[in-house]
Structures are given as C-alpha cells and as structure tokens.
Design an enzyme around this catalytic site. Structure first.
Site, mmCIF file in Angstrom:
data_model
loop_
_atom_site.group_PDB
_atom_site.id
_atom_site.type_symbol
_atom_site.label_atom_id
_atom_site.label_comp_id
_atom_site.label_asym_id
_atom_site.label_seq_id
_atom_site.Cartn_x
_atom_site.Cartn_y
_atom_site.Cartn_z
ATOM 1 C CB SER A 259 -0.901 0.023 1.233
ATOM 2 O OG SER A 259 -0.138 0.326 2.400
ATOM 3 C CG ASP A 260 1.271 5.884 -1.314
ATOM 4 O OD1 ASP A 260 2.238 6.027 -0.527
ATOM 5 O OD2 ASP A 260 1.074 6.641 -2.275
ATOM 6 C CD1 TRP A 261 4.823 5.262 5.014
ATOM 7 C CD2 TRP A 261 4.650 4.062 3.144
ATOM 8 N NE1 TRP A 261 5.888 4.383 4.966
ATOM 9 C CE2 TRP A 261 5.809 3.631 3.830
ATOM 10 C CE3 TRP A 261 4.327 3.431 1.932
ATOM 11 C CZ2 TRP A 261 6.636 2.619 3.355
ATOM 12 C CZ3 TRP A 261 5.161 2.417 1.454
ATOM 13 C CH2 TRP A 261 6.301 2.030 2.163
ATOM 14 N N GLY A 263 -2.506 4.245 3.000
ATOM 15 C CA GLY A 263 -3.435 4.267 1.871
ATOM 16 C C GLY A 263 -4.589 3.290 1.998
#
Length: 788
Positions: A259-261, A263
């Site tokens: 995942s993006d941080w 996200g």
C-alpha cells in the site's frame, strides 16, 4: 545477512504462524520496515523513498519512535516547504545523489541512461542498507497541473513503460527491489486519498494501465504500490478487479502489492482484494485484520497467500544484499550532470542565438534567483538531500572567464527601485541575457496541484519587459511540467531544464556554450493556455469524483484529434544540428496478431556539429471500428551522428502494441485493414510513412442484440452470410428472396427483431432471433480469440 530457505520451508513457516504473527508479517514495522519474527527467525526488510534519489531519514529509520512520532515525522517530509531550503526540510536526512526527476530524465528518451540511473540508485541503497526503493512512479501526466507530475515520465504509456522497465532492471539486477507506483490513476493531488478517478474502461486499459503492464512485463518489479485514490468509486488498495483480476490474473504478476503509506482504509477488504503489505505500521489495522480472519470475513488462505509472497520477497531481498558496499558519490554526481545534459530540451533558438561563443561574447547579464539557487527537484516524499549542487552562475563564469558577467535578482528591476536603471542598462548593454525562471518553489508537489501554468509571481511580466530592452533574451526554465509562455514571441531562445537534479547547473552551462549539443525532446505536450488541457472542463472533480472526460484522448491524442495547435508538441526538441530522414522500409507488407514488424529508415546529420536525434515511430490506423486517436507512439530510437553521417535506424513493433481494447468484447482487438507507420522528429513533424495491411477478423461495430440496427448485422461479410442463411431457414426463402429481405432490413432504423417481424410477423420468434444473435456473437468471439 542472507536468508537461504526453500519454497517448502517458506510454506512451513506460514503454516506455523499464529494469526497474530501472520497479521504482523503483512504489516509494516514502524515507518520503513517489514516486521521481523524472532521466534521463527524471519528477518526484516528496509525500504525508503524515492524515485530519483535515496531519501534516508536517520530519525525515521534509525531512531526509536512511538506511533505518534512516526506519523509526525512522515507528515513533516510529505508537507515540507522547500522554499526554506533543503537543510531545514530534511534535517538529519543522509546526503544522497539527487538525480534528474522523472519529468526531466524521460526527456532524454534514453533507456540505457535510465538503466544507469537504476544501477546508481541500487549502489546507494546497498551502501545505506536499503532493500527496496519506492519507485519508479509512472502515472500518466494527464494534466501539467498535477502536483506529482515532476516524478512521472510522460503523457504516453509506451514511453513511460520503457523508461520504468529500464530503471527497474537497473535496480533489481544490482540487488535492490523496485516498487512500481502508484497503481492506478493517481493523476492529481486534489483530495488525493478520497477522490475517485472515474475512468472509462478503454481509457483505463489503453492509457492509464498500459504503462504499468509494459513495465511489469519487461521489468518484473519485486513490488507494486497501490495508489491513494479511489478508482471508479472503489479504493485502489481495496480493488479486487485492479489488484487480482488485472494485475494477478491477466498480467500474471506474482510479486508483492504494497500500500501507499496509510493508503488502506479497510484492511480486511484490502487483503481480500490482493493488497499484501500494509505500510506503515498500524496497530488498529492489524487488529482489524486479526478480527476479520477469526470471524471468517477474510479467508485464511487469502492471508496465507499474502504472507507467502512477503516471505519470498524477504528471501529475494536478503540474498541480494552486498555486504560492506560503498558508493562513489563523485562518480554519481558526474552521472547526474550527464543525465541532465541529455535531458535538457531546447524549445526555441531564433537567429541561432545559442550556443554562445565564449571566445567572442563580451557582456552577459544573468537574471533570476534560480541562477544562484537552482530548483533541482520537486517537493514531497521523493525529495532527496543532495551531496552537492552545481550553481548555474558559477558554471557560466567558469565557461566564459573573459566575459563581463553581471547578476541581477528580480527585485533589481522593481519600478522606482535604486537598482532599476542600472539593471536595465546592464540588460541593454549585454551581448546576451540569460533569464533563469521557475515555477513556485515548494507549492507544486506532493499534496497539492498547481493552480495555473504561470511562472513564479512576476516572472512572466519581467521576461516580457526585458524583451523590450534586449534582442538577445535566453530563458532557462525550472519547472515540474509544462508552463504557459505569454512572452514567447519576445525572446530569442528557450531551454526547458525541468527539475534536473544536482548536476543541472553544469549541464545548462554546457548547453548554453555549446559544450553539449542539446538532444532532449518533450515527453508531454505544452498547451498555449490552461483551457487547452485535455479534461479541463471536469478537472479537478467535484463531490469526490473526478471524471476523466477526455477518455482515450490524453495528451497529444487530444491536440491531434481537435486539430488544436499546442505551444510545443509531444516529442519536440531542437538541436544545434539538423537531421534528415529518408528510405523508410518495413520487414513485411502484411501483418497479423502474432507478427513482429521492423521499421527501418535512414537518419542523416545535415548540420555542422555532432548531435543526437530522437526518432519516433507512430502508428496511424485506417477505418477503425471504434474511435481511435489519429496516431499513437509505438517506438523510438536515439541515434548519435557526426556531421554528414548517415545511420540506418530500426524500430521493432509487436502487433500486440497495435491493438485497442473493446469493452463490449472485453478483449484486445486488432482491426483488419491498413495501418500507416510514421517516422518523425515529433508528433507534429512526420517525415516518412509506410502503410502495411493487417490480416485480422472483420468484426461488427459492437456486440449484437435484438435492438441492434440491422446495418450492424450486415456490415461484415461473415455476419451477412450467417443472417442470409438464418432468414432462408426460418422463412423458407430462396436465395433471391433472402437477398431482397436483407436489402429491406439494411435501411431500417428499428432493431433487427422488430424490422424482421414487421414483415414476417410471428414466423420468427423473439427467442429464435435472440438465439441466432447470441450464437453469432459467440462465433465472432471465438474467431477473435483464435486470431489473438
């Protein structure tokens, strides 16, 4: 250091884990690490940003922090204001080479150079102990306003995918994993974690996903990062269609999805969708996952699959560690200079004002703060603390030691100021005026889009004003993406450096004085005004939904289709030399869905200095079933030539890259007919063309049903024959009578069933007609599948 375990041992480790241990394994530890499991002797991995440099935060990576401290540190970088300087923004970040940003690097159109970037980034990661670098980012530069466009490569997916694959291979062949991001449609920073990118399937497939597919096919990144935004109203990190059906099943990707941080909004949904690793650490999200597994909302096998993928990643990365690795920062600084020089784009050079002859020039006026404080990068998580920075003014003085060089800030020209008259006098007396302009520093970047295409406050006006005092104005631009140029007719030369990294100062000076022949070409279209941008009418969205209203006509496709003149077209860039194209040929005159075609032509340097030409090959389809762009980039080659030298250039194109996606058939299709291949210096400077025939099934315009107008059934010979035989059998007609019935049907505006029943009554039932059309669609689909 290494972790030598077999696949069977990895599976046994997963089987031995408790649910809590599995949840920890698929979650981050702190901000930048995976979780180690000391009971089972599973080591951790370290990852960090960014896409053009290694951002190693000593406090975040090496320090001890609680959850609140980690989030504060992370947001401190994301929301940093670069206008206060790199040191204040990064504090204890370790110095690393700041290479040209994506929007700059891609202008080199040089996959070999992109591979070198990957190699250099890997060397610095190895020296820092970093296992995975969170890049490259390849989202389409749909609008020049997008805050993170400086990280991304192009408005074209083919070019984006080629550059990304080269960077990935350079990284991973040297033991550091890549994270291809942001998957998918992270094309704006406006409400970026909640906005839904609403994209029709054709545009999604042909434009926004195509670059990812190409990079994965050619580079196989160890990880793919899901994006913050929603995609067609589903959170990207929780989209089963995106992460499993497309990425896993269609593209056969078997790496880790991270995942993006922060996200992920729904951790159980993300695991079910195929998002393996949740970053950074979140106790709440771990507990949500544990609870969901125990109550059956997340199948145990789904969690086990993610655990096994992560363990395989840990094994790959740990076994690629190079102990005691060292890095030569001086060598990398030289590489940064070379990359910047290859990427600079010469947009205008009226009366050959460039290159400046250092031996003859007497007076040079240098204007603009960016000459002494160059804008070398954008702002956000990718931002790198450089090891050193070349200052343009210093490099200009070094190359023109005998010239009288004056420097003037923008404030020197303020009306009524004590310095105004002397500054204007210096401009008027100068043999050449070098104006260093830039967009607003620290605003456009991660977390915010630009609101306009202008330069920083007052600069556009000042350029126009100086143009009335001198006939030798050269404008050098630092910008993340395209800018408007209301002053373009009043200056003699324009150089676009974009965000060229720490070596851009020397690179600019080398171009200005002819030490480097500029060869970069634009990877986006420059609009005349903001209102010309594709999708302008629906940007940036409302009520949480951003409709991509231009569909497949992104970038140059839009300008070509509308016959709209851009400021500068896609693929454009000047040189101090000139190049001619001739003698185009193709390896075949006829292709099918499995063909590989080679297009060859001669390029000759007709100028007086050595230079490099970036030759581009576009495909222009004829008589397409569905709406298609006028032309699309399908290949390119960069060729170096001495004065008078000719080289044969060859570009290879696979038929798979000539297809389009038909949502009705849910397949990639290749139209029967003809395709013209165009070779040129830009999308608006086509020099040669060659047409080939395409052998493919001839298909109706769309899937047929009872309400389809009869002409759609009759437009292809294949379907006409089937319909003719159907009418004969159902209505007991001879060939002549069936032919007349078909002529009658062809002119009807009613649906096919109503048209036939108007004449034949109930002799053909609705069920019989529906069965015939279903079988016809099935037969057509099978034909298409076999051809593909």
């Amino acid at each position: 250091m290494s972790w030598n375990v077999s696949d069977r041992q990895l599976a046994a480790l997963v089987a031995e884990m408790t649910v809590e241990e599995k949840a920890a394994a698929v979650s981050g530890h702190g901000l930048w690490r995976t979780a180690a499991n000391y009971r089972l002797n599973i080591p951790e991995l370290l990852m960090t940003d960014g896409t053009y440099g290694v951002r190693y935060s000593i406090d975040q990576i090496d320090g001890m922090q609680d959850d609140d401290g980690q989030l504060a540190a992370f947001l401190g970088v994301v929301n940093t204001d670069l206008s206060t300087g790199v040191e204040s923004a990064f504090g204890s970040t370790r110095p690393a080479t700041c290479f040209p940003n994506g929007s700059s690097l891609a202008c080199s159109w040089d996959v070999g150079l992109a591979h070198e970037l990957g190699e250099a980034l890997a060397a610095e990661c190895q020296a820092f102990g970093v296992n995975i670098l969170l890049g490259p980012g390849i989202n389409i530069r749909r609008t020049p306003l997008a805050g993170r466009s400086y990280e991304y490569y192009s408005e074209d997916p083919m070019l984006s995918g080629e550059v990304a694959a080269a960077v990935i291979n350079g990284l991973q062949q040297n033991g550091v994993g890549a994270s291809l991001k942001h998957f998918a449609c992270n094309n704006s920073e406006v409400q970026r974690t909640t906005m839904s990118s609403v994209v029709e399937e054709r545009a999604l497939r042909e434009v926004y996903l195509a670059g990812f597919e190409r990079a994965i096919r050619k580079g196989n990144p160890w990880t793919v990062m899901s994006s913050y935004n929603r995609l067609n109203d589903v959170q990207a990190a929780e989209s089963h269609w995106l992460l499993t059906e497309v990425l896993r099943h269609e593209w056969s990707y078997d790496g880790v999805v991270v995942s993006d941080w922060h996200g992920i909004k729904d951790r159980p949904a993300s695991v079910n969708a195929g998002n393996d690793l949740d970053m950074p650490e979140s106790g709440a999200r771990k507990q949500e996952l544990i609870d969901a597994v125990k109550d059956g909302r997340v199948p145990a096998e789904a969690l086990d699959r993610s655990c096994l993928r992560i363990l395989k990643l840990v094994r790959t990365a740990r076994n690629a560690i190079r102990p005691n690795a060292e890095v030569d920062f001086k060598k990398h600084h030289a590489l940064s200079r070379r990359m910047a020089a290859e990427s600079i784009v010469l947009l205008k050079n009226e009366t050959a004002v460039l290159p400046v002859d250092a031996a003859k020039v007497g007076k040079i006026a240098v204007v603009g703060a960016a000459a002494v404080e160059p804008v070398i990068q954008g702002s956000g998580c990718a931002t790198t603390r450089p090891t050193e920075v070349d200052i343009p003014l210093d490099e200009i003085r070094r190359l023109a030691p005998n010239a009288a060089i004056s420097f003037h800030g923008a404030t020197d020209f303020e009306a009524g100021s004590p310095s105004e008259q002397s500054a204007l006098a210096a401009v008027e007396a100068a043999d050449v005026v070098l104006f260093f302009g830039n967009t607003e520093v620290g605003y456009d970047g991660e977390g915010s889009d630009r609101t306009h295409l202008s330069l920083h406050a007052g600069q556009d006006e000042l350029i126009g004003r100086l143009g009335r005092h001198s006939g030798k104005i050269v404008v050098i631009l630092f910008a993340p993406d395209a800018v408007a140029m209301p002053w373009i007719d009043g200056v003699q030369a324009v150089i676009a450096a974009f965000f060229g990294g720490q070596g851009v100062g020397k690179a600019i000076a080398d171009v200005l004085f002819g030490k480097q022949n500029p060869c970069g070409k634009l990877t986006v279209t420059f609009p005349v005004q903001k209102e010309d941008i594709p999708g302008y009418l629906t940007y940036p969205g409302e009520n949480g939904r951003h409709v991509y209203s231009e569909g497949i006509h992104v970038g140059y496709r839009h300008y070509d289709k509308r016959k709209l003149a851009p400021l500068f077209p896609f693929g454009f860039g000047l040189s101090y030399s000139t190049f001619e194209y001739s003698n185009i040929s193709t390896s075949a005159d006829r292709i099918d869905a499995s063909s590989t075609l080679r297009i060859a032509f001669d390029v000759t340097n007709t100028g007086g200095v050595a230079g490099k030409e970036i030759a581009q090959v576009y495909a222009r389809p004829h008589n397409s079933r569905l709406i298609r762009p006028i032309r699309e980039l399908k290949g390119f080659a960069k060729v170096e030539l001495r004065p008078g030298e000719t080289k044969r250039v060859e570009v290879t194109i696979d038929s798979r890259d000539l297809r389009y996606y038909d949502p009705a058939y849910r397949q990639w299709l290749l139209d029967a007919g003809r395709i013209t291949f165009e070779a040129g210096a830009s999308s608006r400077d086509i020099r040669l063309e060659k047409t080939v025939e395409v052998a493919a099934p001839a298909l109706p315009s769309t899937i047929l049903d009872l309400e389809s107008q009869p002409y759609l059934v009759l437009e292809q010979d294949f379907a006409r024959r089937r319909f003719h035989d159907f009418l004969k059998a159902q209505l007991d007609l001879d060939d002549e009578e069936a032919g007349r019935m078909m002529e009658y049907c062809a002119s009807s505006f009613l649906g096919i069933y109503k048209t036939v029943s108007w004449v034949a009554g109930e002799k053909i039932s609705k069920a019989a007609m529906a069965s015939f059309l279903d079988n016809l669609n099935k037969e057509i689909g099978e034909t298409v599948s076999k051809a593909a």
